[in-house]
Design a protein around this motif. Structure first.
Motif, mmCIF file in Angstrom:
data_model
loop_
_atom_site.group_PDB
_atom_site.id
_atom_site.type_symbol
_atom_site.label_atom_id
_atom_site.label_comp_id
_atom_site.label_asym_id
_atom_site.label_seq_id
_atom_site.Cartn_x
_atom_site.Cartn_y
_atom_site.Cartn_z
ATOM 1 N N LEU A 66 2.213 -6.483 8.069
ATOM 2 C CA LEU A 66 1.394 -7.334 9.077
ATOM 3 C C LEU A 66 1.333 -8.576 8.660
ATOM 4 C CD1 LEU A 66 -1.771 -5.422 9.975
ATOM 5 C CD2 LEU A 66 0.427 -5.509 11.171
ATOM 6 N N ARG B 64 -0.551 -3.438 17.760
ATOM 7 C CA ARG B 64 -1.931 -4.291 17.425
ATOM 8 C C ARG B 64 -2.237 -4.904 18.732
ATOM 9 N NH1 ARG B 64 -3.882 -3.214 12.489
ATOM 10 N NH2 ARG B 64 -5.239 -4.852 13.202
ATOM 11 N N ILE C 7 0.802 -1.238 -0.021
ATOM 12 C CA ILE C 7 -0.080 0.117 0.134
ATOM 13 C C ILE C 7 0.877 1.103 0.128
ATOM 14 C CG2 ILE C 7 -0.493 0.224 2.457
ATOM 15 C CD1 ILE C 7 -2.875 0.946 -0.204
ATOM 16 N N THR C 8 1.961 1.064 0.509
ATOM 17 C CA THR C 8 2.772 2.535 0.635
ATOM 18 C C THR C 8 3.168 2.878 -0.658
ATOM 19 O OG1 THR C 8 3.589 1.975 2.950
ATOM 20 C CG2 THR C 8 4.840 3.657 2.084
ATOM 21 N N ASP D 200 -5.348 -1.046 16.490
ATOM 22 C CA ASP D 200 -4.111 -0.763 17.239
ATOM 23 C C ASP D 200 -4.316 0.061 18.601
ATOM 24 O OD1 ASP D 200 -1.433 -0.737 15.610
ATOM 25 O OD2 ASP D 200 -2.949 -0.221 14.167
ATOM 26 N N GLY E 12 5.177 2.268 8.853
ATOM 27 C CA GLY E 12 4.929 1.075 8.693
ATOM 28 C C GLY E 12 4.736 0.227 10.263
ATOM 29 N N GLU E 13 5.393 1.006 11.329
ATOM 30 C CA GLU E 13 5.454 0.589 12.474
ATOM 31 C C GLU E 13 5.817 1.400 13.601
ATOM 32 O OE1 GLU E 13 8.875 -2.404 13.409
ATOM 33 O OE2 GLU E 13 9.426 -1.744 11.310
ATOM 34 N N PRO E 14 5.699 1.347 14.726
ATOM 35 C CA PRO E 14 6.065 2.460 15.644
ATOM 36 C C PRO E 14 7.506 2.390 15.591
ATOM 37 C CG PRO E 14 4.633 0.627 16.868
ATOM 38 C CD PRO E 14 5.140 0.089 15.668
ATOM 39 N N ASP F 16 6.420 11.306 11.316
ATOM 40 C CA ASP F 16 5.733 9.994 11.477
ATOM 41 C C ASP F 16 4.493 9.993 11.084
ATOM 42 O OD1 ASP F 16 5.522 7.257 12.405
ATOM 43 O OD2 ASP F 16 5.665 7.663 14.471
ATOM 44 N N THR F 17 4.137 8.736 9.841
ATOM 45 C CA THR F 17 2.815 8.556 9.398
ATOM 46 C C THR F 17 2.076 7.455 10.009
ATOM 47 O OG1 THR F 17 3.818 7.732 7.522
ATOM 48 C CG2 THR F 17 3.421 10.299 7.512
ATOM 49 N N PHE F 18 1.102 7.553 10.512
ATOM 50 C CA PHE F 18 0.402 6.340 11.094
ATOM 51 C C PHE F 18 -0.674 6.272 9.964
ATOM 52 C CE2 PHE F 18 -3.355 4.251 12.655
ATOM 53 C CZ PHE F 18 -3.146 3.115 13.017
ATOM 54 N N TRP F 19 -0.602 5.168 9.328
ATOM 55 C CA TRP F 19 -1.838 4.461 8.496
ATOM 56 C C TRP F 19 -2.022 3.067 8.176
ATOM 57 C CZ3 TRP F 19 -1.100 3.895 2.965
ATOM 58 C CH2 TRP F 19 0.216 4.080 2.602
ATOM 59 N N GLN F 20 -2.996 2.669 7.535
ATOM 60 C CA GLN F 20 -3.241 1.149 7.300
ATOM 61 C C GLN F 20 -3.549 0.969 5.806
ATOM 62 O OE1 GLN F 20 -6.272 0.776 10.155
ATOM 63 N NE2 GLN F 20 -4.981 -0.461 11.250
ATOM 64 N N THR F 21 -3.085 -0.311 5.378
ATOM 65 C CA THR F 21 -3.875 -0.546 3.884
ATOM 66 C C THR F 21 -5.369 0.097 3.798
ATOM 67 O OG1 THR F 21 -2.426 -2.532 3.986
ATOM 68 C CG2 THR F 21 -4.066 -2.679 2.471
HETATM 69 C C1 WT7 Z 1 -0.435 -1.599 10.813
HETATM 70 C C2 WT7 Z 1 -0.944 -1.382 9.263
HETATM 71 C C3 WT7 Z 1 0.659 1.903 6.341
HETATM 72 C C4 WT7 Z 1 1.590 1.060 5.280
HETATM 73 C C5 WT7 Z 1 2.530 0.305 5.865
HETATM 74 C C6 WT7 Z 1 1.663 -0.971 6.675
HETATM 75 C C7 WT7 Z 1 1.282 -0.360 11.964
HETATM 76 C C8 WT7 Z 1 1.761 1.617 10.288
HETATM 77 C C9 WT7 Z 1 2.744 2.966 11.711
HETATM 78 C C10 WT7 Z 1 3.203 3.982 12.376
HETATM 79 C C11 WT7 Z 1 3.085 2.899 14.383
HETATM 80 C C12 WT7 Z 1 2.321 1.817 12.395
HETATM 81 C C13 WT7 Z 1 -0.056 -0.442 12.820
HETATM 82 C C14 WT7 Z 1 -1.115 -0.583 11.621
HETATM 83 N N1 WT7 Z 1 1.644 0.845 11.471
HETATM 84 N N2 WT7 Z 1 2.360 2.840 10.452
HETATM 85 N N3 WT7 Z 1 3.685 5.290 11.830
HETATM 86 N N4 WT7 Z 1 3.464 3.870 13.832
HETATM 87 N N5 WT7 Z 1 2.305 1.644 14.144
HETATM 88 O O1 WT7 Z 1 0.464 -1.202 6.136
HETATM 89 O O2 WT7 Z 1 0.298 -3.572 6.669
HETATM 90 O O3 WT7 Z 1 -1.909 -2.100 6.242
HETATM 91 O O4 WT7 Z 1 -0.276 -2.382 8.536
HETATM 92 O O5 WT7 Z 1 0.940 -1.196 10.626
HETATM 93 O O6 WT7 Z 1 -0.208 -1.451 13.458
HETATM 94 O O7 WT7 Z 1 -2.225 -1.003 11.975
HETATM 95 P P1 WT7 Z 1 -0.332 -2.434 6.698
#
Ligand code: WT7
Length: 397
Positions: free
Chosen positions: A274, A263, A73-74, A248, A150-152, A174-179
């Protein structure tokens, strides 16, 4: 030439409805079966174009480089759609950060005068191991913004990224998001109205810790789980009606900053990818020698988390190196290289509740060699614990 001369100069675009599907990307689900995350044409593109522009402060003279793989997704949101919709000048890179040497990233930064750089904590930790000298071989003066996803991001990695790579000149974004969210939902600059809930679904105020949820919809949110709309509603909207549930955990400090803690479900984050425990367990379970498998994460200095698998073998089968290698290969082939287990422990029996549920919480502690196991009152047979500690797999990966 012959074909060109016969072709028209006009190419009529294919007109789509704004809610037509744009793509489906599969992501792990906590029940094991991956979910087809479906994004649609307009909302997704509008959202990634806007967040790209605002979060990285994209300007026409920028040179942008996101090191992600385009197939995830990124890569979709922040290599392909977001930057292209802005007409951004981008570096596209297919290769390894350590080949031909560990300065590769910084060499490319200087060569193309990269201004906005976006990578993952796992890449930062990998390069950190080689110290600052390979970074300092290049001057990196062009850099302005350093993004992470991608992760903390752990404090050591943040400090190294900020001080060594950015020489304390560039903000770390820092950018938090998900697929599922399509694009950024919590960043330093903009966020989609987040909230933190307790187990009973009450919104917490001030400094607190709980479930990270979002209170308002946004254009880039996924529209459905392909072929299973019911699963979409159950996974994201059922636990706390009226909110989008990220899955999360999150802490809010006294200054109002959000700290993602990882998570809350049976998911693992290996190098920013993930995986679900169930998906790895079923890959192991398909091997004839395995009667039952339980998978947990163990902390890993580069990957963040790594897979630690407990396997109960079928009667009469002995555990040995050959079987261990076969099981690792099995998971790798069924799921992918990222899911290759680091540890496989022979577990003649597993800690279970009286109702027969595997207590992964306890196994996680065993894998990490933490002796304080918490409340064990629901454990059916406590003698298994000592045995599992004795047979722990030690050693670094
Ligand atoms: C999960 C989503 C977003 C594209 C890459 C992963 C973790 C993602 C962060 C961040 C802390 C994060 C979460 C989330 N995550 N970015 N900046 N700080 N945790 O996409 O495979 O859909 O995973 O990645 O746990 O739920 P994904």
């Amino acid at each position: 030439m012959r074909l060109l001369s016969g072709a028209s100069d006009e190419c009529e675009p294919e007109w789509c409805d704004s809610e037509d599907p744009l793509f489906i990307l599969y992501t792990s689900g906590s029940t094991g079966k991956p979910k087809g995350v479906l994004h649609t044409v307009s909302g997704y593109m509008l959202y990634v174009a806007t967040t790209f522009k605002l979060v990285f402060d994209y300007q026409p003279d920028d040179v942008y480089w996101c090191t992600a793989d385009i197939g995830w997704i990124t890569g979709h949101s922040y290599i392909t759609y977001g930057p292209l919709a802005n007409g951004a000048t981008s570096v596209l890179f297919e290769g390894l950060p350590t080949y031909p040497d560990v300065s590769r990233m910084w060499e490319i930064v200087d060569k193309y005068q990269v201004t906005k750089f976006y990578t993952a904590p796992t890449a930062i930790r990998l390069l950190m191991k080689y110290g600052s000298e390979p970074v300092q071989k290049y001057n990196r003066e062009s850099l302005k913004v350093l993004g992470t996803v991608g992760e903390p991001i752990n404090p050591e990695a943040w400090q190294w990224y900020y001080s060594v790579v950015g020489e304390k000149r560039c903000p770390v974004v820092d950018t938090f998001w998900q697929t599922e969210t399509g694009g950024h939902v919590v960043t330093l600059i903009l966020s989609i109205v987040p909230a933190i809930l307790n187990e009973s679904g009450e919104e917490l105020e001030g400094p607190c810790e709980g479930y990270l949820v979002f209170k308002q919809p946004w254009p880039g949110v996924m529209r459905t789980v392909y072929g299973n709309h019911q699963r979409f509603e159950t996974t994201y909207f059922k636990k706390f009606p009226g909110y989008y549930v990220s899955g999360d955990g999150c802490r809010r400090d006294k200054d109002g900053y959000y700290w993602i803690t990882g998570r809350m479900d049976d998911m693992l984050n290996v190098s920013g990818h993930l995986l679900s425990t169930a998906e790895v367990e079923s890959a192991l379970g398909e091997h004839a020698a395995v009667a039952e498998a339980a998978v947990v994460s163990r902390l890993h200095p580069v990957k963040g988390e790594s897979l630690y698998c407990f396997v109960t073998l079928t009667d009469g089968v002995g555990f040995n190196r050959t079987l261990e290698a076969e099981l690792k290969k099995q998971v790798r082939e069924k799921i992918g290289a990222i899911a290759t287990p680091d540890f496989i422990q022979n577990a003649p029996s597993l800690p279970k509740t009286r109702s027969g549920k595997i207590m992964r919480r306890v196994l996680r502690k065993i894998a990490r060699n933490e002796q304080d196991l918490g409340d064990l009152s629901t454990l059916a047979d406590s003698s298994v614990i000592e045995q599992l500690f004795l047979n722990r797999c030690c050693g670094a990966v």
